[in-house]
Design a protein around this motif. Structure first.
Motif, PDB file in Angstrom:
ATOM      1  N   ILE A   5       0.847  -1.206   0.000  1.00 50.46           N
ATOM      2  CA  ILE A   5       0.000   0.000   0.000  1.00 50.46           C
ATOM      3  C   ILE A   5       0.878   1.250   0.000  1.00 50.46           C
ATOM      4  CG2 ILE A   5      -1.734   1.322   1.301  1.00 50.46           C
ATOM      5  CD1 ILE A   5      -2.756  -1.446   2.373  1.00 50.46           C
ATOM      6  N   GLU A   6       1.919   1.237   0.837  1.00 51.73           N
ATOM      7  CA  GLU A   6       2.820   2.394   0.895  1.00 51.73           C
ATOM      8  C   GLU A   6       3.513   2.608  -0.454  1.00 51.73           C
ATOM      9  OE1 GLU A   6       5.890   2.155   3.885  1.00 51.73           O
ATOM     10  OE2 GLU A   6       6.351   4.297   3.717  1.00 51.73           O
ATOM     11  N   GLY A   7       3.968   1.515  -1.066  1.00 53.23           N
ATOM     12  CA  GLY A   7       4.610   1.622  -2.375  1.00 53.23           C
ATOM     13  C   GLY A   7       3.655   2.173  -3.425  1.00 53.23           C
ATOM     14  N   MET A   8       2.388   1.777  -3.328  1.00 53.47           N
ATOM     15  CA  MET A   8       1.405   2.260  -4.309  1.00 53.47           C
ATOM     16  C   MET A   8       1.066   3.728  -4.087  1.00 53.47           C
ATOM     17  SD  MET A   8      -1.084  -0.989  -5.110  1.00 53.47           S
ATOM     18  CE  MET A   8      -1.763  -0.215  -6.605  1.00 53.47           C
ATOM     19  N   ILE A   9       1.049   4.168  -2.826  1.00 50.32           N
ATOM     20  CA  ILE A   9       0.806   5.595  -2.573  1.00 50.32           C
ATOM     21  C   ILE A   9       1.944   6.422  -3.181  1.00 50.32           C
ATOM     22  CG2 ILE A   9       0.543   7.400  -0.805  1.00 50.32           C
ATOM     23  CD1 ILE A   9      -0.510   5.141   1.090  1.00 50.32           C
ATOM     24  N   MET A  10       3.180   5.950  -2.969  1.00 49.90           N
ATOM     25  CA  MET A  10       4.340   6.688  -3.496  1.00 49.90           C
ATOM     26  C   MET A  10       4.341   6.684  -5.027  1.00 49.90           C
ATOM     27  SD  MET A  10       7.291   5.449  -0.843  1.00 49.90           S
ATOM     28  CE  MET A  10       7.323   6.024   0.882  1.00 49.90           C
ATOM     29  N   ALA A  11       4.070   5.522  -5.630  1.00 53.10           N
ATOM     30  CA  ALA A  11       4.034   5.440  -7.093  1.00 53.10           C
ATOM     31  C   ALA A  11       2.881   6.285  -7.636  1.00 53.10           C
ATOM     32  CB  ALA A  11       3.884   3.984  -7.537  1.00 53.10           C
ATOM     33  N   GLY A  12       1.743   6.221  -6.966  1.00 57.81           N
ATOM     34  CA  GLY A  12       0.575   6.990  -7.394  1.00 57.81           C
ATOM     35  C   GLY A  12       0.843   8.487  -7.334  1.00 57.81           C
TER      36      GLY A  12
END
Lengths: 176, 428
Positions: free
Chosen positions: B111-118
């Motif tokens: 989830i954290e990785g997706m927030i950063m990528a997003g």
């Protein structure tokens, strides 16, 4: 199989008020309602047990898409069932890593124990046996999914124990 | 804790995977989850993040190995269409089981990785496309997402910043082909998963014709460490052109199968002997499948091959998803190949003739071979048909179907010949 839909065989089915509300919430997560088709089919299959034509029509009506769009999806994906299965769907992975660790012998053993071949259901309607593709748990081969619950490093002995426990009611395997 | 000294890094994606209850937000936060997120949202911007990911050398961990930063840089920045981020959690390549552990044991890292990528890609709506069989994993990640929303880590104005992101888990329904990124997009649009012609590439026209980035679970879970420690830090782990750590899913005839995250470039025999407890029988493998069932087989002469993109390519195969399948001397390679040919025939989506007809045909010949009902001419046809499927279809499934058969014919001509009609007493 006939390609025409015999509507006289289609009894009325409906989603509950709660399910309809869940579907409305689901649709808002996507740019277009058609995206909710797979999740709604999962929901319908969970509720009705399988996806006969009247349920597929219900899903089409609910999402305001054609029956053809629903049929294309239902027939494409392995997990969607147009025929009822036994209470316990036993899915044995026999792909390469499981095969290297005795899955074929395990499947043969289960055929003998249950007295059925892959694709068949026991006369009491309790078990359906299926041979499936890689379940994505190759590190703990062989793998058997029982109603979508993973059983890993399965042996003939642990499988016999599970089957006996289901038959005697000691194990519910996720079935309420 | 992940060391900021690249020479001392022992894990990235699996850094906290063995700590109990890591799927619970409070536990994950105690071990550093989301700690660096405010810095990213407040002090970095899209171009800076993309630049760090490019510098890191991270290559897509799902199988194709395309540089992640470069993929991100293809997304048009001045567009009035929304940009979508899709996490590919359709893990279905036989031999691969790494994403399952990341999903069920440390969902907050994803989830954290997706927030950063997003944030880097200016994404408002992101999706995790997870294979339908992973019901438990979908439930775990949905619970983690609910906790993240409640804590202000997802939804409107994340942590009080101007960035907002909605994240939705979407279950597939049993179709290997949906791991191909354009088939995944078709499936997410509510259709059969049939790969699209490229170009246009998804970065320009993907989900509902909008710019779309599709990244594997392992790639996205590497992003938080890259942004915290820097692209340069990541580029110093592993070997040139294959940087960072890699999770290898090792299965088959080894004593301790499982997921092992090690530096890229580790010699295969070290991975097998020191991490996987060695082979079940014998000293060297009969067959090494280094990157999932679609990658060409290697023989015992490659047991010391460094597990890295270029080195495996040089050896004649591919790193793929990092799914290492080991067969020892007891393996019946004809039966294994026949089983794999069934898999590809079952999973072909059917839109390209060479694949639809070819995969079924290969399976039928393999069934006849195993039953002792093939002659030498059948083997010539088997090889030619396999070669003609490769490169003549929209996606790589046909090439994957051909790989085991071509490997079998090349590596085990004598064993194959022993199955021919003329070799079988009473066969025919």
């Amino acid at each position: 199989m006939s390609t025409t839909v015999d509507t006289t065989q289609m009894s009325a089915v409906a989603f509950s008020a709660q399910q309809q509300e869940d579907i409305r919430a689901l649709v808002t997560r996507y740019p277009q309602p058609l995206s909710a088709l797979l999740p709604v089919l999962h929901m319908a299959q969970q509720h009705f047990g399988y996806l006969p034509m009247n349920v597929q029509q219900l899903v089409a009506d609910t999402l305001n898409v054609t029956l053809m769009q629903v049929r294309e999806v239902v027939t494409f994906y392995t997990m969607f069932k147009e025929q009822p299965t036994g209470t316990y769907l036993m899915e044995v992975c026999t792909n390469v890593s499981c095969m290297l660790n005795g899955a074929v012998e395990l499947l043969d053993h289960m055929c003998n124990t249950l007295g059925i071949q892959p694709g068949e259901t026991t006369p009491d309607g309790l078990f359906t046996l299926a041979e499936v593709e890689c379940a994505g748990a190759c590190g703990s081969a062989p793998v058997v999914q029982v109603n979508n619950i993973y059983h890993e490093k399965v042996t003939a002995e642990t499988m016999d124990a599970l089957i006996t426990n289901i038959q005697t009611g000691a194990e519910t395997g996720g079935v309420a | 804790m992940i060391s900021s000294d690249p020479s001392k890094v022992t894990a990235i994606c699996f850094d906290r995977i063995n700590i109990p209850n890591m799927h619970i937000l409070d536990v994950a936060k105690k071990y550093g989850a989301y700690a660096f997120l405010p810095t990213v949202l407040q002090e970095m911007d899209g171009p800076k993040i993309i630049s760090e990911v490019k510098t890191s050398g991270l290559r897509g961990r799902g199988g194709a190995g395309f540089p992640t930063g470069l993929k991100w840089s293809f997304v048009p920045r001045n567009t009035n269409k929304p940009t979508y981020l899709l996490c590919n959690a359709d893990e279905g390549e036989p031999g691969t089981f790494k994403d399952r552990d990341l999903l069920r044991l440390d969902p907050h890292l994803l989830i954290e990785g997706m927030i950063m990528a997003g944030f880097a890609l200016n994404v408002r709506d992101a999706y995790i496309y997870i294979r339908g069989e992973f019901l438990h994993e979908a439930n775990v990640i949905n619970a983690a997402i609910a906790e993240a929303y409640a804590a202000g880590l997802l939804g409107e104005r994340i942590l009080g910043t101007n960035y907002s992101l909605d994240l939705t888990v979407h279950r597939g329904a049993g179709a290997y082909i949906c791991g191909e990124e354009t088939a995944l997009i078709e499936s997410l649009e509510g259709r059969a998963g049939r790969p699209r012609f490229k170009p246009p590439f998804p970065a320009v026209e993907g989900f509902y014709q909008s710019p779309t980035v599709v990244n594997n679970v392992e790639s996205l879970t590497t992003i938080p460490a890259i942004l915290e420690h820097g692209g340069n830090w990541h580029s110093q782990i592993g070997v040139p052109n294959s940087t960072g750590m890699k999770i290898f899913s090792v299965s088959g005839h080894v004593n301790k199968p499982g997921n092992y995250e090690v530096p890229m470039g580790m010699p295969l025999h070290v991975l097998i002997e020191e991490y996987c407890g060695g082979l079940q029988h014998g000293d060297v493998p009969k067959v090494i499948i280094p990157g999932g069932s679609s990658t060409p087989w290697l023989g015992p002469e490659h047991y010391d091959v460094p597990m890295a993109y270029d080195e495996l390519h040089k050896a004649g195969s591919m790193l793929g998803s990092g799914a290492v399948i080991i067969m020892d001397e007891t393996a019946d390679v004809v039966a294994i190949t026949r089983r794999l040919s069934h898999f590809y025939a079952h999973e072909s989506c059917g839109q390209c003739t060479p694949c639809r007809e070819g995969t079924g045909w290969l399976e039928r010949v393999m069934l006849r071979l195993e039953a002792g009902r093939c002659n030498a001419q059948d083997l010539v046809v088997l090889e030619e048909a396999s070669r003609h499927m490769d490169g003549r279809t929209i996606c790589a499934l046909a090439a994957g179907a051909a790989a085991p058969i071509l490997s079998l014919l090349k590596m085990f001509p004598d064993e194959v010949r022993s199955y021919l009609t003329e070799s079988k007493v009473g066969g025919g």
